[in-house]
Design a protein around this motif. Structure first.
Motif, short mmCIF file in Angstrom:
data_model
loop_
_atom_site.label_atom_id
_atom_site.label_comp_id
_atom_site.label_asym_id
_atom_site.label_seq_id
_atom_site.Cartn_x
_atom_site.Cartn_y
_atom_site.Cartn_z
N ILE A 1 25.14 42.96 31.74
CA ILE A 1 26.53 43.04 31.30
C ILE A 1 26.75 42.33 29.96
O ILE A 1 27.55 42.77 29.14
N ALA B 1 26.66 44.16 40.13
CA ALA B 1 27.46 45.37 39.84
C ALA B 1 27.03 46.02 38.53
O ALA B 1 26.84 47.24 38.47
N ILE B 2 26.91 45.22 37.47
CA ILE B 2 26.53 45.77 36.16
C ILE B 2 25.42 44.90 35.56
O ILE B 2 25.71 43.90 34.88
N GLY C 1 27.50 54.95 35.20
CA GLY C 1 26.81 55.89 36.09
C GLY C 1 26.99 57.34 35.64
O GLY C 1 26.14 58.20 35.91
N LYS D 1 31.38 50.43 36.03
CA LYS D 1 30.17 50.87 36.76
C LYS D 1 30.13 52.39 36.86
O LYS D 1 29.11 53.03 36.61
N VAL E 1 35.74 46.48 36.88
CA VAL E 1 34.28 46.47 37.01
C VAL E 1 33.84 47.78 37.69
O VAL E 1 32.87 48.41 37.27
N LEU E 2 34.61 48.20 38.70
CA LEU E 2 34.28 49.48 39.37
C LEU E 2 34.36 50.63 38.37
O LEU E 2 33.52 51.53 38.38
#
Ligand SMILES: NC(=O)c1ccc[n+]([C@@H]2O[C@H](COP(=O)([O-])OP(=O)(O)OC[C@H]3O[C@@H](n4cnc5c(N)ncnc54)[C@H](O)[C@@H]3O)[C@@H](O)[C@H]2O)c1
Length: 438
Positions: free
Chosen positions: A376, A372-373, A344, A340, A336-337
């Motif tokens: 999604i 987070a997103i 970005g 993201k 997920v990071l």
């Protein structure tokens, strides 16, 4: 076999005496007159359990001797082992002076030797040193070709000072790094008296294993000591804790978590590492190793982002989103990071993760991913073809259940970045394939 051993230090003396005990004829070579004299008098130049008796026995039965004369030793033997020192320089790099010198000496003798000769390198060397330093030095001095006229293999040494004779006869395995079978055969034949599995690998893998083992041992000591001081600061005896930690041979003392891959994540590991490090800090306990875990993990996710951005492409397919295979848990998923960070950085993403699509995100999982997103749902699909369609780069983060053949075909024309090594078939299937840490 007739064996010369260059370097009569801890490794050279112990292996020389043990090879002799196993029936080989051994000539030790060293620059030190004192060591050579001591050995020829049947005395060991090093202190080690059982070595004094073994050296004396082997010298008196005529199977072990020593000399300063490199030429004589090489001419009288079929195999030359190199176990000279490779000490640290002040900046941490290796001092390879002795290795280079011995390689040149052996090569110079081999120039005029007609019979086949094998060099077994046993000093600890960084991957690539045998190929880039020893082989060229041997070839330059001998005028011969390694692999054709001279054979070279790398055989790392796993003896521990204090128990080295026992370790010699009870090793975890014998590693032979070889470029050709002939070189490896001579190296392996030295160990005919030792019962242990023999693994034949490339020279670079064999060189690397030794460093990885020693760094792992150092890591274990550092880990145990840092855990010890944290537990002590919390009023807990670290011994019963670590005894039970060690008793778990499923997840702790086992291959689990030890294969290179992507960053850790999920709802437990990051949270618990942070909490223990915070507890240490609160108690004024300095634990640099454990404190480095989260930064190390973050750097690994940044590495993945950089790999994607360096391709210059912006249409990206992500294979997998949850933090590991077999779950829909997205909390603190390093994928997920990654997603993201890619969004970005202006990437257009499509994400394949059937477990997440089917899970109808709810509860804390839903809150996490929506913060987070956002939106999604629009990026997710459980149709791999659809996700790959139009993408220029695919990132395999968690490819469980993915059609490997499809990915393999796709990688013929598009970049495939593998964070998981989901299948050995993918690796090397195309020049456009790249693994994050292999
Ligand atoms: N000591 C250990 O327990 C151990 C264990 C595994 C691996 N190793 C590795 O094995 C290698 C040797 O370690 P050690 O502890 O036995 O080293 P050491 O310093 O005890 O001995 C090295 C010997 O090589 C000799 N020497 C140097 N140049 C020479 C030359 N040109 N010709 C002949 N002899 C020469 C020195 O005089 C010395 O006696 C190192 O690379 C080390 O990292 C050591």
């Amino acid at each position: 076999m007739k064996v010369s051993i260059f370097g009569m230090g801890y490794v050279g003396v112990v292996s020389g005496a043990c090879f002799a005990k196993d029936g080989h004829e051994v000539i030790g070579v060293d620059l030190s007159q004192t060591k050579v004299d001591l050995l020829n008098e049947g005395k060991s130049p090093i202190v080690e359990e059982g070595i004094a008796e073994l050296v004396q026995e082997m010298v008196s039965c005529g199977r072990l001797s020593a000399t300063l004369d490199a030429t004589d030793a090489v001419l009288k033997t079929d195999v030359s082992c190199i176990s000279v020192g490779t000490p640290s320089r002040e900046n941490g790099s290796l001092d390879l002076h002795a290795i280079e010198m011995v390689s040149g000496q052996i090569g110079a003798v081999l120039k005029d030797k007609d019979k086949p000769h094998t060099i077994v390198v046993r000093s600890t060397l960084l991957p690539g040193t045998t190929r880039d330093l020893i082989v060229p030095a041997l070839e330059k001095a001998s005028g011969k070709v390694v692999g054709r006229d001279i054979h070279v293999c790398y055989n790392p040494e796993f003896l521990r000072e204090g128990s080295s004779i026992r370790d010699f006869y009870d090793p975890p395995y014998t590693i032979i790094g070889q470029t050709g079978t002939e070189a490896g055969d001579a190296g392996a034949a030295l160990y005919s008296g030792v019962e242990a599995p023999v693994h034949r690998v490339s020279i670079e893998v064999a060189e690397g294993i030794k460093y990885v083992c020693n760094c792992f041992h150092a890591l274990k000591v550092g880990f145990a000591n840092e855990i010890g001081v944290i537990m002590k600061s919390l009023g807990v005896d670290s011994y019963p804790v670590m005894k039970l930690v060690c008793e778990d041979t499923k997840l702790n003392i086992s291959p689990a978590y030890l294969m290179p891959g992507y960053a850790f994540g999920g709802s437990c590991l990051p949270k618990d590492v942070r909490a223990l490090v915070y507890a240490a800090r609160t108690n004024d306990v300095d634990v640099p190793m454990l404190s480095a875990l989260m930064p190390s993990n973050r750097i690994h996710t940044e590495r993945a982002v950089k790999m994607v951005m360096d391709t210059g492409e912006r249409d990206i397919a992500m294979i997998g989103l949850s933090f590991k295979a077999g779950t829909d848990d997205l909390r603190e998923s390093p994928l997920v990071l990654l997603a993201k960070a890619l969004i970005g950085n202006g990437c257009r993403l499509r994400i394949w993760d059937p477990e997440v699509v089917e899970a109808k995100l709810m509860g804390s999982n839903r809150d996490y991913i929506e913060s987070a997103i956002p939106h999604i749902g629009e990026l997710l699909s459980n149709d791999l073809n659809q996700v790959l369609d139009g993408a220029k780069v695919a990132v395999v983060g968690n490819g469980k259940g993915a059609d490997i053949g499809l990915l393999q075909n796709w990688a013929n024309d598009n970049v495939l970045i593998d964070l998981q090594r989901v299948s050995n078939d993918l690796r090397g299937s195309s020049s456009k394939y790249d693994g994050i840490c292999w």
